[in-house]
Scaffold this active site. Structure first.
Site, PDB file in Angstrom:
ATOM      1  N   HIS A 188     -11.204  -6.493 -13.388  1.00 62.80           N
ATOM      2  CA  HIS A 188     -11.826  -5.343 -12.715  1.00 62.80           C
ATOM      3  C   HIS A 188     -13.181  -5.735 -12.139  1.00 62.80           C
ATOM      4  O   HIS A 188     -14.184  -5.785 -12.857  1.00 62.80           O
ATOM      5  CB  HIS A 188     -11.996  -4.155 -13.672  1.00 62.80           C
ATOM      6  N   HIS A 232     -12.052  -0.991  -7.130  1.00 64.06           N
ATOM      7  CA  HIS A 232     -11.556  -2.250  -7.720  1.00 64.06           C
ATOM      8  C   HIS A 232     -11.315  -3.161  -6.523  1.00 64.06           C
ATOM      9  O   HIS A 232     -10.510  -2.819  -5.640  1.00 64.06           O
ATOM     10  CB  HIS A 232     -10.268  -1.969  -8.505  1.00 64.06           C
ATOM     11  N   THR A 251     -12.237   3.497  -1.068  1.00 57.51           N
ATOM     12  CA  THR A 251     -11.828   4.679  -1.848  1.00 57.51           C
ATOM     13  C   THR A 251     -11.383   4.324  -3.265  1.00 57.51           C
ATOM     14  O   THR A 251     -11.298   5.210  -4.107  1.00 57.51           O
ATOM     15  CB  THR A 251     -10.684   5.445  -1.144  1.00 57.51           C
ATOM     16  N   HIS A 273      -7.036  -5.723   2.093  1.00 53.40           N
ATOM     17  CA  HIS A 273      -5.863  -5.232   2.811  1.00 53.40           C
ATOM     18  C   HIS A 273      -5.351  -6.388   3.680  1.00 53.40           C
ATOM     19  O   HIS A 273      -6.143  -7.048   4.367  1.00 53.40           O
ATOM     20  CB  HIS A 273      -6.237  -4.080   3.754  1.00 53.40           C
ATOM     21  N   GLY A 298     -15.771   2.681   3.802  1.00 51.81           N
ATOM     22  CA  GLY A 298     -14.472   3.326   3.651  1.00 51.81           C
ATOM     23  C   GLY A 298     -13.748   2.978   2.369  1.00 51.81           C
ATOM     24  O   GLY A 298     -12.540   3.194   2.245  1.00 51.81           O
ATOM     25  N   ASP A 300       0.853  -1.187   0.000  1.00 49.80           N
ATOM     26  CA  ASP A 300       0.000   0.000   0.000  1.00 49.80           C
ATOM     27  C   ASP A 300       0.895   1.245   0.000  1.00 49.80           C
ATOM     28  O   ASP A 300       1.904   1.310   0.690  1.00 49.80           O
ATOM     29  CB  ASP A 300      -0.909  -0.002   1.239  1.00 49.80           C
ATOM     30  N   HIS A 344     -10.371  -5.258  -3.520  1.00 51.86           N
ATOM     31  CA  HIS A 344      -9.056  -5.516  -2.907  1.00 51.86           C
ATOM     32  C   HIS A 344      -9.224  -5.901  -1.458  1.00 51.86           C
ATOM     33  O   HIS A 344     -10.124  -5.432  -0.773  1.00 51.86           O
ATOM     34  CB  HIS A 344      -8.134  -4.303  -3.023  1.00 51.86           C
TER      35      HIS A 344
END
Ligand code: 5GP
Ligand code: ZN
Length: 114
Positions: free
Chosen positions: A46, A98, A95, A102, A93, A30, A100
């Site tokens: 995508h 696409h 932003t 974390h 949250g 990140d 993902h």
């Protein structure tokens, strides 16, 4: 999607510090790490968000789980513990539109999240 940052990272037109790649997904650090280890894993395809996952993505989603396991080992956070997060939608949250996950670790993570 031509205006998608993460599609740009997949295409190589936006640089990233990549830690994993196969035919279906990539993982990279990140840009604004929220923990000592903060890696994002994304499908190359995508998919706009968790809500847009369909039956045809089931195998991909399962394979991502296996790659997350391997990455946790390689990143040295498997034993100490880590967190896998998907932010979905405005109040979640999210932003970048696409899909993902974390992968966060390297310190004690608070709960509940803010
Ligand atoms: P979200 O807020 O959608 O859950 O997560 C998007 C993540 O992407 C954020 O943690 C943000 O720091 C990261 N990010 C945004 N733009 C870039 C970029 O260009 N490169 C990298 N490596 N990470 C990015
Ligand atoms: Zn994209």
């Amino acid at each position: 999607m031509s205006d998608c940052i993460f599609c740009g990272i997949v295409a190589g037109s936006i640089p990233s510090k990549q830690v994993y790649e196969d035919e279906e997904m990539i993982a990279f650090h990140d840009l604004y790490p929220a923990a000592p280890v903060h890696v994002l894993i994304i499908p190359k395809k995508h998919i706009p968000s968790m809500l847009a996952v369909t039956e045809e993505d089931y195998v991909l989603m399962g394979r991502m789980t296996k790659v997350i396991q391997s990455l946790a080992q390689e990143l040295g956070i498997a034993e100490s513990g880590f967190r896998v997060v998907n932010n979905c939608g405005e109040e979640g949250g999210q932003t970048v539109g696409h899909l993902h996950y974390h992968i966060l670790g390297g310190r004690s993570l608070g709960w509940p999240p803010g």
